[in-house]
Design a protein around this motif. Structure first.
Motif: not given
Length: 642
Positions: A461-469
């Motif tokens: 989830e942390r990784a996906r947030f970092l990939g979220t604009v």
């Protein structure tokens, strides 16, 4: 004349996708491995290079990896006036206005080296292209990413300068010389010969020639004695061009070798040099200038200048009269990862490419096209399609999807707003499948800290947030952003998961720009309207609205962050904050406390951005994330399986 649409099937990362291109400039944007370069490659395969030296051919590896893939299909559709399309009349199907050329490639079976390539003009009524020479009137120039401008200018300068000089001579010779005068070509060559002769007569060159002549005479005097000298080759336009080098320096200084200039300016010089060649030669009806990542080595202001220059060059190519037998039109297609470059162009010039989990739709042309493919295979060929011999583990997991903004039929006011608002920060919303839209800077400051608090380091989830604009829109008019992200075009959207985080405040205010109707900022009706918009776009599974009951700061208070909240308030009101705190603490019901806090914050005109910064500083790593914010973060970082 221009390339209006390109359809691609079973080519590299593209199972089945189409891109609509604008007449002058189109910018393909998207994340890495989204297929931008593959569309450029498709255009390169569908057209000849301007210099005639083709370096790109289809191969077995180009076939998209899915069981039903039997051949690569690339289709180009060209639009233009009747005069523009006259040489391509055989490729215009009855009842249509565009010329269409289709290239198909059937990979060979494992024991055969070469595959089969076929060209079809029009709707394919004729099994081959009856006039292949017509396609040679459409060309491309390809500028790859991370190009070495210094090297390329050195290797291509002679040809480019020669083309420019020849073009200038042709223009000047339209006025016949007076009696006894040389034409412009002979004048230039005579001028060069005179200066070469003057150099040859220099004493040092004469002495050097004698040094060589003396031993040569000794070696040859027993047979036929030889003599030697030094001189230039006969002056021609080509030899002059080979001797010239492009030079550059700041305005007002003598130009120097381009190796002494910065890489960014050298790249701009290279692009300007290429465009000058195109205008000078104009030996095509249409030349597609394909530029990959022009932002390389350029700071943002130069990126903006470059995009304006490319658009103007394409536009100017259509204003003059045709050059001889050629239309001489230029069309530019750009790929980019740079939000600032995407923001420097019109929003309707953008095509958003995304990686999507692979779907298995029917072929674009249905059973008839599949039958046509079978008929085009050699007689007696019973080998299975090339794709079917792959092990199951080699099938592609993702495919490219394309969303062309120009085909979204966005409201005119939305287009105007997007063009005004898509600055370098907000334009990044086009570069990720996950997007969070928030009202302002305070939300944008709090959310990353909330994600760190909510998701452990190293978690998915942390990784996906970092990939979220994360996009602060500076207001509450989310409609233009939601529309451009979620409008479906040819089965694709610009984003796959959009979370809108907004306040549920009850401030009955109205905002109005000079060119748009009044916008109701009241919380509940606005949230309902957003939900209705998402539903109307058929994007209920792709977007969600998350809202508080008041505004961000009261929600932080209500979540139990009392100490950090009042420290933040005290930073802006070192004396008066205690009086406000006493009054707020006296209210028992939590919702009433939150509303009173919101009103006091508004009355005191606290700076929200500073408040958020001070709150995070005071809270440290341990603080409570409001519930609606937790819901939004968990939803936007969930698995995308549509």
């Amino acid at each position: 004349m221009y390339l209006e649409q390109i359809d691609v099937e079973d080519f590299r990362s593209i199972a089945n996708a189409s891109v609509h291109l604008n007449r002058e400039l189109t910018v393909l944007v998207g994340e890495n491995s989204s297929g931008k370069s593959n569309f450029i490659e498709a255009i390169r395969l569908l057209t000849d290079p301007l210099d005639g030296r083709r370096t790109r051919y289809l191969s077995r590896e180009d076939l998209f990896r899915r069981p039903e893939a039997a051949m690569v299909t690339l289709r180009a559709s060209y639009s233009g006036s009747t005069e523009d399309l006259a040489p391509y009349h055989h490729a215009i199907p009855l009842g249509t206005a565009n010329a269409t050329f289709t290239l198909t490639y059937t990979p060979p079976p494992p024991t055969v080296v070469r595959g089969r390539t076929d060209w079809i003009a029009g709707n394919g009524a004729d099994p081959s292209d009856p006039t292949p020479k017509a396609r040679e009137r459409i060309r491309h120039v390809y500028l790859p990413a991370l190009r070495d401008a210094v090297r390329d200018l050195g290797s291509s300068t002679a040809t480019g300068v020669q083309m420019i000089i020849e073009s200038l001579i042709a223009e000047a010779d339209r006025t016949p010389p007076l009696n006894g005068q040389l034409n412009n070509r002979d004048q230039l060559l005579a001028h060069a010969h005179e200066h070469f002769r003057h150099i040859q007569n220099h004493k040092l060159l004469d002495d050097a020639a004698r040094r060589v002549a003396e031993p040569l005479a000794q070696l040859t005097r027993g047979a036929y004695e030889q003599n030697t000298g030094l001189g230039f080759e006969a002056a021609t336009i080509q030899s002059l061009a080979r001797s010239l080098r492009v030079r550059m320096a700041d305005s007002g200084l003598d130009p120097r070798d381009i190796a002494d200039s910065g890489m960014g300016y050298a790249n701009l010089l290279y692009i300007a040099h290429v465009l000058t060649q195109l205008n000078a030669a104009a030996e095509a009806d249409l030349t597609l200038l394909l530029v990959e990542e022009p932002e390389a080595h350029l700071h943002p202001p130069l990126q903006t200048l470059l995009m304006d220059y490319l658009r103007e060059a394409a536009s100017n190519s259509r204003t003059g009269a045709p050059s001889g037998d050629w239309r001489g039109h230029i069309q530019v297609v750009v790929t980019s990862h740079a939000p600032s470059l995407a923001a420097s162009t019109h929003v309707t010039d953008l095509v958003v490419l995304q990686r999507r989990l692979r779907r298995t739709p029917a072929r674009r042309d249905g059973p008839a096209e599949q039958q046509q493919q079978t008929e085009r295979r050699p007689a007696g060929d019973t080998t299975p399609p090339a794709g079917s011999i792959k092990p199951e583990g080699e099938w592609a997991k993702y495919e490219t999807a394309a969303a062309t903004v120009a085909q979204m039929n966005l409201d005119t006011q939305h287009i105007h707003k997007l063009n005004r608002y898509l600055d370098a920060t907000r334009s990044s919303l086009l570069f990720s499948p996950r997007v969070i839209l928030v009202e302002g800077i305070a939300d944008a400051l709090i959310l990353p800290a909330a994600a760190k608090r909510l998701f452990p380091a190293g978690s998915l989830e942390r990784a996906r947030f970092l990939g979220t604009v994360l996009v602060p829109i500076d207001g509450v008019d989310f409609d233009p952003y939601v529309s451009v992200l979620l409008t479906e075009v040819n089965g694709a959207r610009a984003a796959q998961r959009v979370a809108v985080i907004t306040d549920g405040d009850q401030q009955n205010a109205v905002q109005k720009a000079d060119d748009e109707p009044a916008f109701d900022r009241t919380g509940a009706p606005r949230i309902a309207a957003l939900t209705t918009l998402i539903s109307g776009l058929g994007a209920t599974g792709h977007a969600n609205v998350f809202h508080s009951t008041t505004t961000l700061e009261p929600e932080l208070l209500g979540a139990g962050n009392t100490d950090a909240i009042w420290v933040a308030w005290s930073k802006q009101q070192p004396r008066a904050w205690t009086t406000i705190k006493t009054a707020i603490d006296a209210i028992t019901a939590i919702e009433d406390r939150k509303k009173a806090f919101a009103k006091s914050m508004s009355d005191k005109e606290l700076r929200k951005g500073d408040f958020a910064q001070d709150f995070l500083e005071a809270a440290g790593p341990a603080w409570n994330v409001p519930g609606y914010m937790q819901d939004a973060l968990r939803w936007v970082t969930a698995e995308i399986n549509q």
